[in-house]
Design a protein around this motif. Structure first.
Motif, PDB file in Angstrom:
ATOM      1  N   ILE A 190       7.676   2.695   2.851  1.00  0.00           N
ATOM      2  CA  ILE A 190       8.410   1.646   2.470  1.00  0.00           C
ATOM      3  C   ILE A 190       8.499   1.871   0.619  1.00  0.00           C
ATOM      4  O   ILE A 190       7.706   2.186   0.150  1.00  0.00           O
ATOM      5  N   VAL A 191       9.734   1.824   0.276  1.00  0.00           N
ATOM      6  CA  VAL A 191       9.967   1.989  -1.196  1.00  0.00           C
ATOM      7  C   VAL A 191      10.779   0.995  -1.857  1.00  0.00           C
ATOM      8  O   VAL A 191      10.707   0.842  -3.146  1.00  0.00           O
TER       9      VAL A 191
ATOM     10  N   ASN B 289       0.802  -1.053  -0.013  1.00  0.00           N
ATOM     11  CA  ASN B 289      -0.102   0.022   0.014  1.00  0.00           C
ATOM     12  C   ASN B 289       0.687   1.245  -0.187  1.00  0.00           C
ATOM     13  O   ASN B 289       2.007   1.236   0.754  1.00  0.00           O
ATOM     14  N   ALA B 290       0.553   2.257  -0.916  1.00  0.00           N
ATOM     15  CA  ALA B 290       1.264   3.591  -0.997  1.00  0.00           C
ATOM     16  C   ALA B 290       1.666   4.249   0.505  1.00  0.00           C
ATOM     17  O   ALA B 290       2.324   4.998   0.353  1.00  0.00           O
TER      18      ALA B 290
ATOM     19  N   VAL C 264      -5.580  -1.745  -1.674  1.00  0.00           N
ATOM     20  CA  VAL C 264      -5.684  -0.449  -2.061  1.00  0.00           C
ATOM     21  C   VAL C 264      -6.347   0.377  -0.757  1.00  0.00           C
ATOM     22  O   VAL C 264      -6.184   1.354  -0.544  1.00  0.00           O
ATOM     23  N   SER C 265      -7.438  -0.318  -0.152  1.00  0.00           N
ATOM     24  CA  SER C 265      -7.914   0.222   0.959  1.00  0.00           C
ATOM     25  C   SER C 265      -7.264   0.242   2.377  1.00  0.00           C
ATOM     26  O   SER C 265      -7.603   0.717   3.488  1.00  0.00           O
TER      27      SER C 265
ATOM     28  N   GLY D 137      -1.244   5.950  -8.123  1.00  0.00           N
ATOM     29  CA  GLY D 137      -0.402   6.103  -6.954  1.00  0.00           C
ATOM     30  C   GLY D 137      -0.881   5.561  -5.758  1.00  0.00           C
ATOM     31  O   GLY D 137      -0.489   5.858  -4.643  1.00  0.00           O
ATOM     32  N   LYS D 138      -1.816   4.481  -5.750  1.00  0.00           N
ATOM     33  CA  LYS D 138      -2.256   3.669  -4.537  1.00  0.00           C
ATOM     34  C   LYS D 138      -1.273   2.658  -4.302  1.00  0.00           C
ATOM     35  O   LYS D 138      -1.683   2.039  -3.179  1.00  0.00           O
ATOM     36  N   LEU D 139      -0.474   2.035  -5.017  1.00  0.00           N
ATOM     37  CA  LEU D 139       0.092   1.099  -4.709  1.00  0.00           C
ATOM     38  C   LEU D 139       1.707   1.412  -5.098  1.00  0.00           C
ATOM     39  O   LEU D 139       1.990   1.950  -6.163  1.00  0.00           O
ATOM     40  N   LYS D 140       2.476   0.626  -4.388  1.00  0.00           N
ATOM     41  CA  LYS D 140       4.142   0.700  -4.673  1.00  0.00           C
ATOM     42  C   LYS D 140       4.439  -0.860  -4.886  1.00  0.00           C
ATOM     43  O   LYS D 140       4.265  -1.694  -4.416  1.00  0.00           O
TER      44      LYS D 140
END
Length: 323
Positions: free
Chosen positions: A137-138, A132-133, A195-196, A216-219
Motif C-alpha cells: 500500500i502506498v 505498516n511498511a 511496527v511489529s 522505513g518501518k511505516l508509510k
C-alpha cells in the motif's frame, strides 16, 4: 426573623464576592496543576509540557503536568470538573475527552459545556493515517482497495477516541470497510504493535510515529488536517487522497473547573495568548507538527459546542452506537 435571614444571606454573598476578588488579585500564589488526559510520550503530553514551562515563567509559579490516563480522557476531565474553581487545577483538554467521550456514551460522565470553564483554544494536532511498511500500500486508494479485497484481515489500532472517530468516518466514507479494531490506552503502545505488524493501520500524530517512518518501518497515507501540514507538505489531506467529506480534526484547549472567577479566567487566557504568540514557542510546537490557534474564552465555549455536534453527527453517520 425573615429579615434577619435575608440580611445574613446578603452579608454572606458580599463576603464570598469579596473573597473571590481578593483571591483573584493575589493569583497565583502557589504552584498550579495541569492535568493531561494522555500518557507520557504522547503528543498531548509533549505539547502540554512545552506550554507548562513557558506559562509558568509568565505566571511566576511552577506548573506540574499531571498525566491522568484512562477512560479515553474522561478520568482527567472528571477530576477537573470536580476540582475547586480557584484556578490551581486546569485541564489540557483535547477533542478526546471534550467531544468524543460525550458522543460515544449514552450517559456521559460530565457535560463539556456546563461542567467546565473555557479559557482558550490552544491549537490543532497533525494526525496522519499510517500503515505498516510491509503492506503493498502506498496511498489511500491502495488501502481502500486492499481492505475491500481482504475483509476483516486488517487490524487497526486506536490510541484515543480521536483515532476511533477518525477511523470510523474513514471506514464509513470508503464504503463500510471491514477491519478489526484493537484499542490501546495511548499511541506509543499502539505504534509498537504497528511496527511489529501485529496491527496494520492507525491514525497517529507524527510526534510518536515519525521516527519509525524515518526508519522505513511505516508509510504515511494522508493527514487529517484541512490543509497539508507544513511539516510534511508531500502528504495529501484525506480530501485530496480520495475522501472529500472527511471532517474530523484533533485539537487541544485549556479548561478549568466550573465557576472560576472571571478575573482568573481572563488572566490565564491573556498569559497563554502571550505564550502562543511567541515565535520561539511556535517553532517548538511546529516541530511536533502542532499548530497554534488561540481564542477568547467565549470563542472556546462556542467551538466546544460545535465540536460536540460534529463528533456526534460523524459517529451517527458512521453507524457507531453510543454505549
Amino acid at each position: 426573623m425573615i429579615y434577619v435571614q435575608k440580611f445574613l444571606f446578603l452579608l454572606w454573598s458580599v463576603f464570598l464576592v469579596c473573597a473571590m476578588e481578593l483571591h483573584a488579585q493575589t493569583y497565583p500564589n502557589k504552584p498550579l496543576r495541569l492535568i493531561a488526559p494522555l500518557p507520557v510520550g504522547s503528543a498531548t503530553d509533549t505539547v502540554a509540557r512545552i506550554l507548562a514551562i513557558e506559562l509558568s515563567a509568565n505566571l511566576k509559579q511552577n506548573i506540574l503536568v499531571d498525566n491522568k490516563v484512562g477512560a479515553d480522557g474522561a478520568i482527567a476531565a472528571s477530576e477537573v470538573s470536580h476540582a475547586a474553581p480557584d484556578g490551581y487545577t486546569l485541564l489540557f483538554g483535547t477533542n478526546s475527552p471534550m467531544a468524543a467521550v460525550p458522543a460515544l456514551r449514552k450517559t456521559p460522565p460530565y457535560d463539556p459545556i456546563k461542567d467546565f470553564t473555557p479559557i482558550t483554544l490552544i491549537g490543532r494536532y497533525s494526525s496522519f493515517l499510517w500503515v505498516n511498511a510491509k503492506l503493498p500500500i502506498v496511498n489511500l486508494a491502495d488501502f481502500i482497495a486492499y481492505a475491500k479485497a481482504n475483509p476483516n484481515k486488517l487490524n487497526y489500532a486506536t490510541g484515543n477516541t480521536g483515532g476511533i472517530v477518525a477511523m470510523a468516518q474513514t471506514l464509513s466514507l470508503a464504503g463500510n470497510l471491514k477491519l478489526v479494531h484493537v484499542p490501546y490506552k495511548g499511541e506509543p503502545a499502539a505504534l509498537i504493535d504497528l511496527v511489529s505488524n501485529n496491527i496494520q493501520v492507525m491514525f497517529a500524530t507524527p510526534t510518536t510515529a515519525q521516527a519509525y517512518a524515518r526508519e522505513g518501518k511505516l508509510k504515511v497515507l494522508a493527514t487529517t488536517l484541512p490543509q497539508r501540514s507544513p511539516g510534511a507538505p508531500e502528504v495529501p489531506t484525506m480530501a485530496e487522497a480520495g475522501l472529500p467529506k472527511f471532517s474530523i480534526s484533533l485539537w487541544a484547549a485549556l479548561y478549568g473547573p466550573p465557576g472560576m472567577p472571571q478575573a482568573i479566567v481572563d488572566q490565564l487566557a491573556k498569559e497563554m495568548g502571550h505564550v502562543l504568540s511567541r515565535s520561539d514557542v511556535r517553532e517548538k510546537l511546529e516541530a511536533q507538527q502542532f499548530f497554534v490557534q488561540g481564542s477568547t474564552p467565549k470563542e472556546l465555549e462556542i467551538f466546544t459546542a460545535e465540536q460536540l455536534q460534529v463528533y456526534a453527527r460523524t459517529l451517527r453517520e458512521a453507524g457507531v452506537q453510543a454505549e
